[in-house]
Design a protein around this motif. Structure first.
Motif, PDB file in Angstrom:
ATOM      1  N   GLY A  71      82.172  -4.621  29.760  1.00  0.00           N
ATOM      2  CA  GLY A  71      82.473  -3.204  29.930  1.00  0.00           C
ATOM      3  C   GLY A  71      81.218  -2.368  29.867  1.00  0.00           C
ATOM      4  O   GLY A  71      80.247  -2.613  30.558  1.00  0.00           O
ATOM      5  N   GLU A 113      81.450  -9.850  32.764  1.00  0.00           N
ATOM      6  CA  GLU A 113      81.589  -8.434  33.122  1.00  0.00           C
ATOM      7  C   GLU A 113      82.925  -7.852  32.675  1.00  0.00           C
ATOM      8  O   GLU A 113      82.988  -6.699  32.245  1.00  0.00           O
ATOM      9  CB  GLU A 113      81.393  -8.240  34.624  1.00  0.00           C
ATOM     10  CG  GLU A 113      79.993  -8.540  35.102  1.00  0.00           C
ATOM     11  CD  GLU A 113      78.917  -7.748  34.377  1.00  0.00           C
ATOM     12  OE1 GLU A 113      79.143  -6.560  34.046  1.00  0.00           O
ATOM     13  OE2 GLU A 113      77.844  -8.316  34.134  1.00  0.00           O
ATOM     14  N   ARG A 114      83.977  -8.641  32.770  1.00  0.00           N
ATOM     15  CA  ARG A 114      85.296  -8.176  32.334  1.00  0.00           C
ATOM     16  C   ARG A 114      85.265  -7.832  30.843  1.00  0.00           C
ATOM     17  O   ARG A 114      85.798  -6.828  30.412  1.00  0.00           O
ATOM     18  CB  ARG A 114      86.358  -9.237  32.625  1.00  0.00           C
ATOM     19  CG  ARG A 114      87.763  -8.818  32.268  1.00  0.00           C
ATOM     20  CD  ARG A 114      88.843  -9.812  32.683  1.00  0.00           C
ATOM     21  NE  ARG A 114      88.465 -11.213  32.540  1.00  0.00           N
ATOM     22  CZ  ARG A 114      88.196 -12.038  33.556  1.00  0.00           C
ATOM     23  NH1 ARG A 114      88.238 -11.613  34.803  1.00  0.00           N
ATOM     24  NH2 ARG A 114      87.873 -13.299  33.334  1.00  0.00           N
ATOM     25  N   PHE A 115      84.588  -8.668  30.055  1.00  0.00           N
ATOM     26  CA  PHE A 115      84.506  -8.388  28.625  1.00  0.00           C
ATOM     27  C   PHE A 115      83.493  -7.286  28.321  1.00  0.00           C
ATOM     28  O   PHE A 115      83.750  -6.396  27.534  1.00  0.00           O
ATOM     29  CB  PHE A 115      84.116  -9.634  27.824  1.00  0.00           C
ATOM     30  CG  PHE A 115      83.856  -9.302  26.382  1.00  0.00           C
ATOM     31  CD1 PHE A 115      84.916  -9.043  25.538  1.00  0.00           C
ATOM     32  CD2 PHE A 115      82.573  -9.171  25.900  1.00  0.00           C
ATOM     33  CE1 PHE A 115      84.684  -8.668  24.218  1.00  0.00           C
ATOM     34  CE2 PHE A 115      82.333  -8.803  24.589  1.00  0.00           C
ATOM     35  CZ  PHE A 115      83.399  -8.557  23.741  1.00  0.00           C
ATOM     36  N   GLU A 137      82.082 -13.014  36.285  1.00  0.00           N
ATOM     37  CA  GLU A 137      83.297 -12.187  36.234  1.00  0.00           C
ATOM     38  C   GLU A 137      83.853 -12.120  34.815  1.00  0.00           C
ATOM     39  O   GLU A 137      84.259 -11.047  34.358  1.00  0.00           O
ATOM     40  CB  GLU A 137      84.360 -12.739  37.195  1.00  0.00           C
ATOM     41  CG  GLU A 137      83.984 -12.653  38.660  1.00  0.00           C
ATOM     42  CD  GLU A 137      82.999 -13.729  39.110  1.00  0.00           C
ATOM     43  OE1 GLU A 137      82.328 -13.490  40.128  1.00  0.00           O
ATOM     44  OE2 GLU A 137      82.877 -14.785  38.441  1.00  0.00           O
ATOM     45  N   ASP A 138      83.856 -13.255  34.107  1.00  0.00           N
ATOM     46  CA  ASP A 138      84.340 -13.263  32.719  1.00  0.00           C
ATOM     47  C   ASP A 138      83.456 -12.392  31.831  1.00  0.00           C
ATOM     48  O   ASP A 138      83.949 -11.610  31.019  1.00  0.00           O
ATOM     49  CB  ASP A 138      84.371 -14.687  32.170  1.00  0.00           C
ATOM     50  CG  ASP A 138      85.397 -15.561  32.842  1.00  0.00           C
ATOM     51  OD1 ASP A 138      86.487 -15.053  33.184  1.00  0.00           O
ATOM     52  OD2 ASP A 138      85.126 -16.763  33.026  1.00  0.00           O
ATOM     53  N   ALA A 180      88.121 -13.720  24.336  1.00  0.00           N
ATOM     54  CA  ALA A 180      88.170 -13.291  25.738  1.00  0.00           C
ATOM     55  C   ALA A 180      88.204 -14.498  26.674  1.00  0.00           C
ATOM     56  O   ALA A 180      87.554 -15.515  26.417  1.00  0.00           O
ATOM     57  CB  ALA A 180      86.964 -12.414  26.060  1.00  0.00           C
TER      58      ALA A 180
END
Length: 94
Positions: free
Chosen positions: A67, A63-65, A60-61, A32
């Motif tokens: 989920g 939270e993006r991963f 942000e990285d 990721a």
């Protein structure tokens, strides 16, 4: 930098299967964007404990991963946990 660290507790007889079920999530996390390290491991002394260690470039990285977190099957196996997010302002050599 963000560090997520702590431990999960599962039934000792289920720990190896739990970790095996996490292999794909670990692989995906390491691929990721923004993931610097992602590791889950069996504790050497406590047969029901799993050590959690993650390093991310940003919230942000992460939270993006992240989920929705662990699957329902995995979440029901966790009998206790202590995991925290740490915000790191500086990094130095030991």
């Amino acid at each position: 930098m963000i560090i997520v660290a702590g431990w999960l507790a599962v039934a000792p007889e289920s720990r190896d299967a739990y970790l095996d079920d996490c292999r794909e999530a670990v692989r995906l996390a390491r691929e990721a964007p923004g993931c610097l390290e992602y590791s889950l491991g069996a504790d050497l002394l406590d047969p029901g404990r799993i050590t959690v260690y993650e390093r991310w470039e940003s919230d942000e990285d992460l939270e993006r991963f992240r989920g929705s977190g662990p699957s329902d099957e995995q979440a029901v196996q966790i009998v206790d946990a202590s995991v925290a997010r740490y915000r790191i302002s500086a990094v130095e050599a030991p």
